[in-house]
Design a protein around this motif. Structure first.
Motif, PDB file in Angstrom:
ATOM      1  N   ILE A 235      -5.843  -2.165   0.085  1.00 37.71           N
ATOM      2  CA  ILE A 235      -4.791  -1.497  -0.681  1.00 37.71           C
ATOM      3  C   ILE A 235      -3.938  -2.591  -1.305  1.00 37.71           C
ATOM      4  N   ALA A 236      -4.001  -2.721  -2.611  1.00 40.15           N
ATOM      5  CA  ALA A 236      -3.280  -3.785  -3.316  1.00 40.15           C
ATOM      6  C   ALA A 236      -2.269  -3.164  -4.270  1.00 40.15           C
ATOM      7  N   LEU A 237      -1.271  -2.506  -3.708  1.00 41.25           N
ATOM      8  CA  LEU A 237      -0.224  -1.831  -4.464  1.00 41.25           C
ATOM      9  C   LEU A 237       1.133  -2.327  -3.987  1.00 41.25           C
ATOM     10  N   GLY A 238       2.176  -2.054  -4.787  1.00 37.17           N
ATOM     11  CA  GLY A 238       3.526  -2.468  -4.406  1.00 37.17           C
ATOM     12  C   GLY A 238       4.121  -3.469  -5.368  1.00 37.17           C
ATOM     13  N   GLN A 239       3.621  -3.493  -6.604  1.00 35.03           N
ATOM     14  CA  GLN A 239       4.152  -4.410  -7.621  1.00 35.03           C
ATOM     15  C   GLN A 239       4.669  -3.630  -8.823  1.00 35.03           C
ATOM     16  N   ASP A 245      12.850   0.821 -11.670  1.00 31.15           N
ATOM     17  CA  ASP A 245      13.959   0.432 -10.791  1.00 31.15           C
ATOM     18  C   ASP A 245      13.380  -0.263  -9.562  1.00 31.15           C
ATOM     19  N   ASP A 246      13.804  -1.484  -9.315  1.00 30.98           N
ATOM     20  CA  ASP A 246      13.304  -2.226  -8.150  1.00 30.98           C
ATOM     21  C   ASP A 246      14.106  -1.811  -6.911  1.00 30.98           C
ATOM     22  N   GLN A 256      15.247   6.258  -1.589  1.00 37.93           N
ATOM     23  CA  GLN A 256      14.041   6.064  -2.387  1.00 37.93           C
ATOM     24  C   GLN A 256      13.097   5.070  -1.719  1.00 37.93           C
ATOM     25  N   ALA A 257      13.657   4.005  -1.149  1.00 37.87           N
ATOM     26  CA  ALA A 257      12.836   3.011  -0.463  1.00 37.87           C
ATOM     27  C   ALA A 257      12.194   3.601   0.788  1.00 37.87           C
ATOM     28  N   ARG A 258      12.964   4.378   1.542  1.00 34.87           N
ATOM     29  CA  ARG A 258      12.410   5.006   2.745  1.00 34.87           C
ATOM     30  C   ARG A 258      11.317   6.012   2.389  1.00 34.87           C
ATOM     31  N   HIS A 259      11.529   6.720   1.281  1.00 34.79           N
ATOM     32  CA  HIS A 259      10.507   7.673   0.827  1.00 34.79           C
ATOM     33  C   HIS A 259       9.219   6.941   0.461  1.00 34.79           C
ATOM     34  N   ASP A 290       9.461  -9.194  -5.734  1.00 34.84           N
ATOM     35  CA  ASP A 290      10.441  -9.396  -4.667  1.00 34.84           C
ATOM     36  C   ASP A 290       9.773  -9.253  -3.309  1.00 34.84           C
ATOM     37  N   GLU A 291      10.146 -10.130  -2.386  1.00 38.41           N
ATOM     38  CA  GLU A 291       9.526 -10.133  -1.056  1.00 38.41           C
ATOM     39  C   GLU A 291       9.831  -8.863  -0.272  1.00 38.41           C
ATOM     40  N   ALA A 292      10.791  -8.059  -0.732  1.00 35.72           N
ATOM     41  CA  ALA A 292      11.096  -6.805  -0.047  1.00 35.72           C
ATOM     42  C   ALA A 292       9.886  -5.879  -0.010  1.00 35.72           C
ATOM     43  N   TRP A 293       9.019  -5.975  -1.015  1.00 33.84           N
ATOM     44  CA  TRP A 293       7.832  -5.119  -1.025  1.00 33.84           C
ATOM     45  C   TRP A 293       6.866  -5.506   0.085  1.00 33.84           C
TER      46      TRP A 293
END
Length: 350
Positions: A235-239, A245-246, A256-259, A290-293
């Motif tokens: 799974i190569a998603l998250g960019q 909106d980041d 939104q992030a928790r969702h 961003d490293e948050a992803w």
């Protein structure tokens, strides 16, 4: 001499809509047909169902790769793949370079009158990999090597997209594996964000279980998962999810992030339901983000509690380039991903 696409000597790979065997539809990048033949010329007959970009098909004849431009056409057209060849036995691979910006309706191949067609000399790989990803997994714009480590120029670089040199395809060849590259440029995980099919953005949640999915090219069709069972799922998603909106970077604990994290976990569980024994590898790429992803993906993987769900990061994860990775960066990723998968030993492929 006309060779229909369902000829028994032709070996195919990829999610192919072959409901009409005499005119199968190629949708995803790295979809391909392989065979051997004699003769001095090779052609391909197809209809190009076009949405955007400039369409090309890729070919490798006797180890030499070329790209063939496909004009926008509503009727079958025969394109020259190779000519002026010596009349000897040739190894041929014809493949889809690009994603769902266009579909190829394959009508067949053209050879010299009296030429022989034979199956590939090597056996079909028994190892199987599947990737769910975005433009990086497609190999989008990777042939623009002049811009290695640089942002993309403001022009259409679709002719420089080549799935053959994507990190997943290189990894699969390194490991002697088949690959289904279920990837679409601009795709995020969720509908409503990302870049694909804007402003009505379509995410992987509306692509992953389809054989056709681009609404501009007709109705969607479900994929029959019994046709292909991978040993490894990436799974190569998250960019693209950071557009427009980041939210993962700006408000990691927000709604939104928790969702998003909950839906990412749901996606893993849906894949696990389809593939009970597969190793599921969650990752992003070396494209800057961003490293948050990656923090979010790691949190989800740990929370799943499945020893065969792992989080893999590259040595230059999220920091190598502001533009699409070029061939050298795909090769770098493939070396690291190959070594990671080799670390699981041969049992991985049982």
């Amino acid at each position: 001499m006309f060779i229909p696409p369902q000829h028994p000597a032709i070996r195919t790979m990829g999610r192919i809509d072959d409901a009409a065997p005499s005119r199968p539809i190629w949708v995803y990048p790295y979809t391909q047909a392989r065979f051997r033949c004699t003769g001095t010329a090779i052609g391909i007959t197809l209809v190009n169902h076009w949405n955007y970009g400039e369409s090309h098909v890729g070919a490798i004849v006797d180890g030499m790769q070329s790209r063939i431009r496909i004009p926008v056409n509503d009727e079958p057209i025969t394109l020259t793949v190779a000519d002026h060849l010596p009349d000897i036995e040739h190894e041929v691979t014809i493949f889809k370079r690009q994603d769902g910006e266009h579909y190829i309706e394959l009508h067949g191949f053209a050879l010299d009158d009296g030429a022989q067609i034979l199956p590939p000399a090597d056996p079909e790989p028994v190892r199987r990999i599947e990737i769910y990803g975005d433009s990086v997994s497609c190999g989008e714009r990777n042939e623009a090597v002049r811009y290695t480590g640089m942002a993309d120029p403001e022009t259409d670089l679709s002719p420089y997209s080549n799935a053959w040199y994507s990190y997943g395809a290189i990894t699969a060849r390194n490991l002697g594996a088949q690959l289904h590259d279920v990837a679409q440029g601009g795709a995020a995980l969720l509908d409503g964000i990302g870049w694909f099919n804007g402003p009505d953005y379509i995410g992987m949640e509306d692509i992953w279980d389809r054989i056709e999915y681009n609404p501009a090219l007709g109705e969607t069709k479900p994929w029959d998962f019994s046709r292909y069972t991978p040993h490894v799922v990436i799974i190569a998603l998250g960019q693209n999810d950071a557009h427009p909106d980041d939210f993962m970077a700006s408000d990691y604990h927000g709604a939104q992030a928790r969702h998003w994290r909950a839906r990412y976990a749901d996606f893993i569980r849906a894949l696990r339901e389809r593939y009970p024994a597969a190793l599921i590898v969650c990752a992003t790429t070396v494209l800057r983000h961003d490293e948050a992803w990656d923090r979010a993906i790691d949190e989800v993987c740990c929370g799943i509690g499945d020893p065969k769900v792992t989080h893999f990061t590259y040595s230059r994860n999220g920091s190598a380039t502001p533009g699409h990775p070029r061939i050298a960066e795909h090769e770098e990723m493939a070396r690291e991903l190959t070594a990671y998968l080799e670390g699981f030993g041969d049992d991985l492929w049982n």
